[in-house]
Scaffold this motif. Structure first.
Motif, short mmCIF file in Angstrom:
data_model
loop_
_atom_site.label_atom_id
_atom_site.label_comp_id
_atom_site.label_asym_id
_atom_site.label_seq_id
_atom_site.Cartn_x
_atom_site.Cartn_y
_atom_site.Cartn_z
N ALA A 162 0.84 -1.20 0.00
CA ALA A 162 0.00 0.00 0.00
C ALA A 162 0.87 1.25 0.00
N PHE A 163 0.44 2.28 -0.71
CA PHE A 163 1.17 3.55 -0.69
C PHE A 163 0.76 4.34 0.54
N PRO A 164 1.66 5.21 1.03
CA PRO A 164 1.29 6.02 2.20
C PRO A 164 0.05 6.86 1.89
N GLY A 165 -0.83 6.99 2.86
CA GLY A 165 -2.05 7.78 2.67
C GLY A 165 -1.76 9.27 2.70
N ALA A 166 -2.79 10.07 2.45
CA ALA A 166 -2.63 11.52 2.39
C ALA A 166 -2.15 12.07 3.72
N ALA A 167 -2.68 11.50 4.81
CA ALA A 167 -2.30 12.00 6.13
C ALA A 167 -0.82 11.71 6.40
N ASP A 168 -0.39 10.47 6.12
CA ASP A 168 1.01 10.10 6.32
C ASP A 168 1.90 10.95 5.44
N ALA A 169 1.49 11.11 4.16
CA ALA A 169 2.31 11.86 3.23
C ALA A 169 2.47 13.30 3.70
N SER A 170 1.38 13.93 4.10
CA SER A 170 1.50 15.34 4.48
C SER A 170 2.23 15.47 5.80
N SER A 171 2.10 14.48 6.70
CA SER A 171 2.87 14.64 7.93
C SER A 171 4.35 14.37 7.67
N LEU A 172 4.68 13.53 6.70
CA LEU A 172 6.09 13.36 6.33
C LEU A 172 6.66 14.69 5.85
N VAL A 173 5.92 15.34 4.94
CA VAL A 173 6.40 16.61 4.38
C VAL A 173 6.49 17.67 5.47
N GLY A 174 5.45 17.71 6.31
CA GLY A 174 5.45 18.71 7.39
C GLY A 174 6.60 18.47 8.36
N PHE A 175 6.82 17.21 8.70
CA PHE A 175 7.89 16.85 9.61
C PHE A 175 9.24 17.22 8.99
N ALA A 176 9.38 16.96 7.69
CA ALA A 176 10.62 17.31 7.00
C ALA A 176 10.85 18.81 7.07
N GLY A 177 9.79 19.59 6.89
CA GLY A 177 9.90 21.05 6.98
C GLY A 177 10.35 21.47 8.37
N LEU A 178 9.76 20.82 9.39
CA LEU A 178 10.09 21.14 10.77
C LEU A 178 11.56 20.83 11.06
N LEU A 179 12.00 19.65 10.62
CA LEU A 179 13.40 19.28 10.85
C LEU A 179 14.33 20.20 10.09
N GLY A 180 13.90 20.61 8.88
CA GLY A 180 14.68 21.58 8.11
C GLY A 180 14.85 22.87 8.87
N TRP A 181 13.75 23.30 9.48
CA TRP A 181 13.82 24.52 10.28
C TRP A 181 14.79 24.33 11.44
N LEU A 182 14.70 23.18 12.12
CA LEU A 182 15.56 22.90 13.26
C LEU A 182 17.04 22.90 12.83
N GLY A 183 17.31 22.21 11.70
CA GLY A 183 18.68 22.17 11.20
C GLY A 183 19.21 23.57 10.91
N SER A 184 18.37 24.40 10.28
CA SER A 184 18.83 25.75 9.94
C SER A 184 19.00 26.56 11.21
N TYR A 185 18.11 26.33 12.19
CA TYR A 185 18.21 27.07 13.44
C TYR A 185 19.55 26.76 14.13
N LEU A 186 19.86 25.45 14.22
CA LEU A 186 21.12 25.05 14.86
C LEU A 186 22.31 25.62 14.09
N SER A 187 22.24 25.51 12.76
CA SER A 187 23.35 25.95 11.94
C SER A 187 23.57 27.46 12.08
N VAL A 188 22.47 28.20 12.06
CA VAL A 188 22.58 29.66 12.19
C VAL A 188 23.17 30.00 13.55
N SER A 189 22.69 29.31 14.61
CA SER A 189 23.21 29.61 15.95
C SER A 189 24.71 29.40 16.01
N VAL A 190 25.17 28.31 15.37
CA VAL A 190 26.60 28.00 15.44
C VAL A 190 27.42 28.90 14.52
N HIS A 191 26.96 29.06 13.28
CA HIS A 191 27.83 29.65 12.27
C HIS A 191 27.71 31.15 12.11
#
Ligand SMILES: Nc1ncnc2c1ncn2[C@@H]1O[C@H](COP(=O)(O)OP(=O)(O)OP(=O)(O)O)[C@@H](O)[C@H]1O
Ligand SMILES: Nc1ncnc2c1ncn2[C@@H]1O[C@H](COP(=O)(O)OP(=O)(O)OP(=O)(O)O)[C@@H](O)[C@H]1O
Ligand SMILES: [Mg+2]
Ligand SMILES: [Mg+2]
Lengths: 217, 300, 300, 217
Positions: free
Chosen positions: C266-295
């Motif tokens: 089965a392919f991931p459903g719409a809810a799983d798909a959008s939470s994957l994308v949303g989670f990726a966005g959140l982690l992207g924000w976290l990564g940039s936050y950490l990077s900005v703080s350090v660099h």
């Protein structure tokens, strides 16, 4: 040594910056290019190491038509020239020593000989003792002298310097000119662009006067 | 030649120096590549394990040959000779009706059934392993054996053979997809890293060109950097795969124990590991080569 | 407030502009993140499928309750009532001895055995599904049921239950490992990208600071850039997972056909798909936050 | 407006670049800092926007002790200053227009007002018409004028310029000084560092003469 004949230069989408410039500089000559801001001094100098190519006419350096050189041949042309850029082009993430030693990396010296030359060049411009500093820790005039040291470290037969004294007071400027004069003494061909009429007053050497891209007699 | 050697030594030193100067950054890059690489490498390791498991079931690509209940010992011997002479047959095993009953009794849930049986209703049988496990070959062999005297029934386990073939096909597709991802992923990572490396060194590249550096001289440290980074990523990927398999083995252990099996997921061998790292280095070099070709000329 | 909004609008525009200005580079970055993300996301999708498959076997977490052959209809009814009253029992199914024989006969390879049987040796039986599938609960229930009158034998299929528990545990460990990789991988990729973004914009950052930009103003486009990149990577990961599952389904189709099943991954459903994308966005924000703080503070 | 008292500056690991520098510049004053290369001119100027902090003494700008400001307060100090750096610090990956408009991004102007100001500033230095060019396409002197345009675009009350005419011929330099003079006319406080004695000869305005880090009377 250096010979311009009927050289014109027009930047893409711009006006004619140089028009019909012709002159010949013999080996061992000492010359100034003088002119107001925007007259085309830097453009003229950039044609010699083929940083820019002429739109018309020919530029000969050591008998080579440098405007027609293939890209792959440029490094070998430039290694034989000592260049001082108007904006100095220093590397601010390297030490003073590394900046001076940069041109030695692609020439064929032993590490010992390379170090000897780098230190000699720094000594000549009065920066010996600042080797481990970063260029940002140098004053404007000191940076300019560092750029000169880098240009002469390879003992080139031709020195081309764009406003090498712009950031220097009159006395320091005179000291720098003495360095160029010393190279001239040992047979180096020297071409210096400057806007400073006072600097060349009473100096030996030819003067090429640029005005709106044309050479005045 | 001496100059050439010195220049290469310098380039390696420069690339290594850059990697080591920014330990955290280098580690991060290796981690990024490692994570990307771990996807197909881990998948590959799991597949290798899967294939190992299914190979244990491969003997099931077999025929069961049931004799008539009234068949004599002589009939059985004749059939055994006939099977031995057949080039398509790999091995045969005789299962006497007594042995069959015993194994039926040992099967969980059937003990009561067997106990309730008055006499042994099972026939003698041969278990025949074919050389060629393809469904077509098995069917042809079964057709021939059915004609022998004393044979009541030939049962082809080709359903299993078909399943195996399907599993192998699935595995091959998966390996293909993963290998493509491996290559694209690593090349993309290196391409991108070198692109940014070139951008952050734009000043240095411009200046070096102006004072007489050849493009080859400028490009060399980037090639070494890309290759080294690929190798580092490969090592990290190995570590991730290793840790992942170790973690999975905690679960597999329980699972296998419940089957009374000592099966564990196997770790990649030294040859696989070093070719993974070598391949990663090669792809890193390719990525840096492509990136340098594209981006170096963009810097005037 | 209006200024605040304008500044954020500018930062988004700047980040988007940078992403779009270098389409190839942005695509590459998204690909890198996507490949890294596809590892755990694909693993998660496969796990979800595995769980779905094993849930079909979940009814096997059951007891088989065999009656004595001499047991009467009344005995059977009494046991049925007793089972219905037990809170631990989910459902019961009565399997008569005739039905059991029929199903035995239908089992591949046992047809001959059954044909050879004179009379039906099988007892009546109840198949009991427990509410709590844990091995302990099943064992306790079996102990109680063994004491009932008319019961010959209670067989616990807790081996299956144990296997299921082990599979679920393995799955949980794998999910944990994959989730950790997901988070670390994406944060590392973003951290690194933003690090290099900051390095390539060092000049601009220095100048902006010198002429009065706050750190917040300077950092903002990087946050948006990191988040957007995460989202783009999430979308690419979805695409990779989708393509991977589609490719695997080609093989699964053959495999399932051989079992006579219509099962597909089965392919991931719409809810799983959008939470994957949303989670990726959140982690992207976290990564940039950490990077900005350090660099960011490293740039004078 | 600007007040130094007993200011000393020693870079880490270096010698004393400034020693006991004291002076006060009232609102609306026009002053030159003059001295040889390495005298400490740039260092003195960098203390005003707190790019460097004094090792001793205090620097007051608009009554604020800028040497003691928290990091987070610096942007608000700097927005009220117009700064021209010796190395210009232009962005070479942005257009001329974007370079000038940069300081407007963090101030509170409508887009329309921002554009008006940017064009007005470019007009003042004679670069209107080159908005879409890249700074590398400008001559050295034009780049210097661009840096000045960026410094004045926000109409700061204080202008601090480090060698703003280093790359200009005498006539162009005089034209640039006229721009500073015009700001002075409307009440702006102006402080210019230069090594060029000839430039200030016969000009109105105070002269702070630096020699080896000390202010000469
Ligand atoms: N790459 C370029 N593209 C377009 N125009 C250019 C480029 N480089 C220079 N120009 C223009 O050519 C003219 C001459 O420039 P050049 O740098 O040669 O002057 P210059 O005599 O060196 O002036 P300065 O003393 O200010 O350095 C100027 O108007 C400048 O804007
Ligand atoms: N960041 C720094 N770290 C260490 N030493 C420095 C630093 N900046 C400047 N110096 C030193 O301080 C002295 C004065 O430098 P400063 O830049 O103030 O001189 P200046 O008067 O502006 O000279 P110029 O006319 O050459 O620009 C110089 O000797 C210089 O090398
Ligand atoms: Mg110039
Ligand atoms: Mg200075």
């Amino acid at each position: 040594m250096i010979s311009f004949s009927g050289v014109g230069k027009r930047y893409r989408g711009g006006h004619e910056v140089l028009a019909d410039v012709s002159f010949t500089l013999d080996a061992g000559e000492f010359a100034f290019v003088i002119g107001r801001s925007g007259a085309g001094k830097s453009t003229l100098l950039k044609l010699i190491p083929a940083i820019e190519r002429p739109s018309s006419g020919t530029v000969l350096v050591n008998g080579q038509n440098v405007g027609a050189l293939r890209r792959a041949a440029l490094p070998y042309l430039r290694r034989n020239l000592g260049l001082v850029f108007q904006d100095q082009k220093l590397l601010y993430d390297r030490s003073v020593y590394d900046n001076v030693a940069l041109p030695l990396a692609f020439s064929d010296h032993s590490p010992r000989e390379a170090e000897r030359r780098a230190r000699a060049a720094l000594d000549k411009v009065g920066l010996l003792g600042r080797e481990r500093a970063n260029p940002v820790q140098l004053s404007g005039g000191e940076q300019q002298r560092l750029a000169i040291a880098r240009a002469v470290v390879n003992r080139p037969a031709i020195l081309v310097a764009d406003e090498p004294t712009a950031n220097l007071d009159a006395e320091s400027a005179r000291a720098i000119l003495e360095i160029f004069a010393a190279f001239h003494q040992v047979g180096v061909t020297v071409l210096i662009a400057t806007h400073d009429e006072a600097l060349i007053a009473g100096r030996a050497g030819r003067t090429l006067r640029l005005s709106n891209g044309r050479l005045l007699a | 030649m001496r100059t050439w050697l010195r220049h290469h030594r310098q380039a390696v030193a420069l690339a290594l120096g850059k990697l080591l100067a920014q330990k955290a950054a280098a580690l991060l890059n290796a981690l990024v590549i490692g994570v990307a690489l771990a996807l197909p490498a881990g998948g590959y390791a799991l597949l290798a394990n899967l294939l190992a498991v299914t190979q244990r079931f491969a003997p099931e690509a077999q025929l069961s040959l049931f004799l008539r209940t009234e068949a004599t010992k002589a009939d059985a011997d004749a059939i055994a000779d006939r099977l031995k002479a057949d080039a398509r047959v790999a091995t045969t095993r005789f299962v006497s009706r007594d042995a069959a009953l015993k194994s039926l009794r040992a099967t969980e849930g059937l003990a009561e059934v067997v106990a309730a049986l008055g006499k042994n209703p099972l026939p003698d049988a041969f278990v025949v392993h074919a050389r060629d496990p393809s469904p077509e070959a098995l069917d042809a062999l079964a057709r021939d054996l059915r004609g022998l005297g004393g044979v009541a029934h030939v049962q082809v386990d080709s359903a299993w053979a078909r399943r195996l073939a399907a599993i192998a096909a699935t595995g091959r597709i998966a390996t293909g997809v993963l290998a493509a991802l491996l290559a694209v992923g690593l090349i993309a990572v290196t391409f991108n890293t070198i692109r940014l490396q070139i951008l952050t060194h734009a000043e240095e590249i411009t200046v070096s060109r102006l004072i007489g550096a050849t493009d080859g001289y400028i490009a060399r440290p980037f090639y070494y950097f890309g290759s080294l980074q690929g190798v580092a990523g490969g090592v990290v990927a190995l570590a991730i795969v290793w840790l992942g398999l170790a973690a999975l083995n905690l679960g597999v252990q329980d699972l296998a124990d419940s089957f009374g099996s000592t099966f564990r997921l196997a770790f990649p061998g030294a040859a696989d590991a070093s070719s993974l790292v070598g391949f990663a280095g090669l792809l890193g070099w390719l990525g840096s080569y492509l990136s340098v070709s594209v981006h170096l000329r963009k810097i005037s």
